[in-house]
Design a protein around this motif. Structure first.
Motif, PDB file in Angstrom:
ATOM      1  N   UNK A  83       0.793  -1.229   0.000  1.00 62.13           N
ATOM      2  CA  UNK A  83       0.000   0.000   0.000  1.00 62.13           C
ATOM      3  C   UNK A  83       0.831   1.287   0.000  1.00 62.13           C
ATOM      4  N   UNK A  84       1.860   1.437   0.847  1.00 65.49           N
ATOM      5  CA  UNK A  84       2.590   2.725   0.895  1.00 65.49           C
ATOM      6  C   UNK A  84       3.421   3.037  -0.336  1.00 65.49           C
ATOM      7  N   UNK A  85       3.613   2.092  -1.242  1.00 63.74           N
ATOM      8  CA  UNK A  85       4.463   2.356  -2.404  1.00 63.74           C
ATOM      9  C   UNK A  85       3.954   3.528  -3.240  1.00 63.74           C
ATOM     10  N   UNK A  86       2.676   3.667  -3.376  1.00 64.04           N
ATOM     11  CA  UNK A  86       2.118   4.777  -4.139  1.00 64.04           C
ATOM     12  C   UNK A  86       2.278   6.120  -3.442  1.00 64.04           C
ATOM     13  N   UNK A  87       2.478   6.092  -2.147  1.00 65.59           N
ATOM     14  CA  UNK A  87       2.586   7.323  -1.350  1.00 65.59           C
ATOM     15  C   UNK A  87       4.013   7.594  -0.889  1.00 65.59           C
ATOM     16  N   UNK A  88       4.965   6.830  -1.402  1.00 63.34           N
ATOM     17  CA  UNK A  88       6.348   6.929  -0.923  1.00 63.34           C
ATOM     18  C   UNK A  88       6.930   8.328  -1.117  1.00 63.34           C
ATOM     19  N   UNK A  89       6.641   8.957  -2.244  1.00 57.32           N
ATOM     20  CA  UNK A  89       7.175  10.303  -2.509  1.00 57.32           C
ATOM     21  C   UNK A  89       6.686  11.291  -1.448  1.00 57.32           C
ATOM     22  N   UNK A  90       5.407  11.262  -1.137  1.00 54.97           N
ATOM     23  CA  UNK A  90       4.848  12.166  -0.130  1.00 54.97           C
ATOM     24  C   UNK A  90       5.360  11.875   1.267  1.00 54.97           C
ATOM     25  N   UNK A  91       5.518  10.603   1.597  1.00 56.74           N
ATOM     26  CA  UNK A  91       6.026  10.218   2.920  1.00 56.74           C
ATOM     27  C   UNK A  91       7.452  10.707   3.093  1.00 56.74           C
ATOM     28  N   UNK A  92       8.288  10.514   2.079  1.00 58.39           N
ATOM     29  CA  UNK A  92       9.682  10.969   2.163  1.00 58.39           C
ATOM     30  C   UNK A  92       9.770  12.493   2.218  1.00 58.39           C
ATOM     31  N   UNK A  93       8.931  13.197   1.464  1.00 58.46           N
ATOM     32  CA  UNK A  93       8.935  14.661   1.501  1.00 58.46           C
ATOM     33  C   UNK A  93       8.538  15.160   2.879  1.00 58.46           C
ATOM     34  N   UNK A  94       7.565  14.514   3.511  1.00 61.92           N
ATOM     35  CA  UNK A  94       7.140  14.924   4.852  1.00 61.92           C
ATOM     36  C   UNK A  94       8.253  14.705   5.866  1.00 61.92           C
ATOM     37  N   UNK A  95       9.019  13.642   5.708  1.00 60.65           N
ATOM     38  CA  UNK A  95      10.135  13.381   6.630  1.00 60.65           C
ATOM     39  C   UNK A  95      11.282  14.362   6.411  1.00 60.65           C
ATOM     40  N   UNK A  96      11.520  14.728   5.178  1.00 58.25           N
ATOM     41  CA  UNK A  96      12.633  15.631   4.884  1.00 58.25           C
ATOM     42  C   UNK A  96      12.347  17.068   5.303  1.00 58.25           C
ATOM     43  N   UNK A  97      11.158  17.564   5.038  1.00 59.00           N
ATOM     44  CA  UNK A  97      10.889  18.990   5.188  1.00 59.00           C
ATOM     45  C   UNK A  97      10.229  19.372   6.505  1.00 59.00           C
ATOM     46  N   UNK A 136       7.261  20.177   7.536  1.00 58.25           N
ATOM     47  CA  UNK A 136       6.336  21.307   7.553  1.00 58.25           C
ATOM     48  C   UNK A 136       5.034  20.880   8.205  1.00 58.25           C
ATOM     49  N   UNK A 137       4.408  21.816   8.903  1.00 55.73           N
ATOM     50  CA  UNK A 137       3.091  21.540   9.456  1.00 55.73           C
ATOM     51  C   UNK A 137       2.260  22.813   9.415  1.00 55.73           C
ATOM     52  N   UNK A 138       1.023  22.697   9.803  1.00 51.78           N
ATOM     53  CA  UNK A 138       0.099  23.827   9.709  1.00 51.78           C
ATOM     54  C   UNK A 138      -0.240  24.385  11.083  1.00 51.78           C
ATOM     55  N   UNK A 139       0.625  24.218  12.047  1.00 57.97           N
ATOM     56  CA  UNK A 139       0.301  24.629  13.409  1.00 57.97           C
ATOM     57  C   UNK A 139       0.106  26.149  13.525  1.00 57.97           C
ATOM     58  N   UNK A 140       0.890  26.935  12.812  1.00 56.92           N
ATOM     59  CA  UNK A 140       0.760  28.391  12.889  1.00 56.92           C
ATOM     60  C   UNK A 140      -0.576  28.830  12.292  1.00 56.92           C
TER      61      UNK A 140
END
Length: 67
Positions: A10-24, A26-30
């Motif tokens: 299942x995560x193979x299709x989302x791997x790009x997004x998962x890696x980008x979230x780990x690298x950058x 970013x969140x929407x807390x502000x």
């Protein structure tokens, strides 16, 4: 194919997004904080007849931010 194999694929299709979230990291807390503050001002400003007072209160709540 077993359920475990399906789950592992299942995560193979989302791997790009998962890696980008780990690298950058970013969140929407502000933005969430801004939205909650504006909602609070809106609850307090329920009886305002002039909308300019509402927007002045929002600007006063965030004095250091750009317009």
């Amino acid at each position: 194919m077993t359920l475990l194999n399906t789950f592992a694929q299942c995560p193979k299709g989302y791997l790009h997004g998962i890696l980008a979230a780990c690298r950058h990291r970013l969140n929407t807390s502000i933005v969430e904080g801004f939205n909650n503050t504006i909602k609070l001002i809106k609850r307090r400003a329920y009886a305002y007849r002039v909308h300019e007072f509402f927007f002045l209160n929002i600007r006063a709540a965030f004095p250091g931010n750009a317009q």
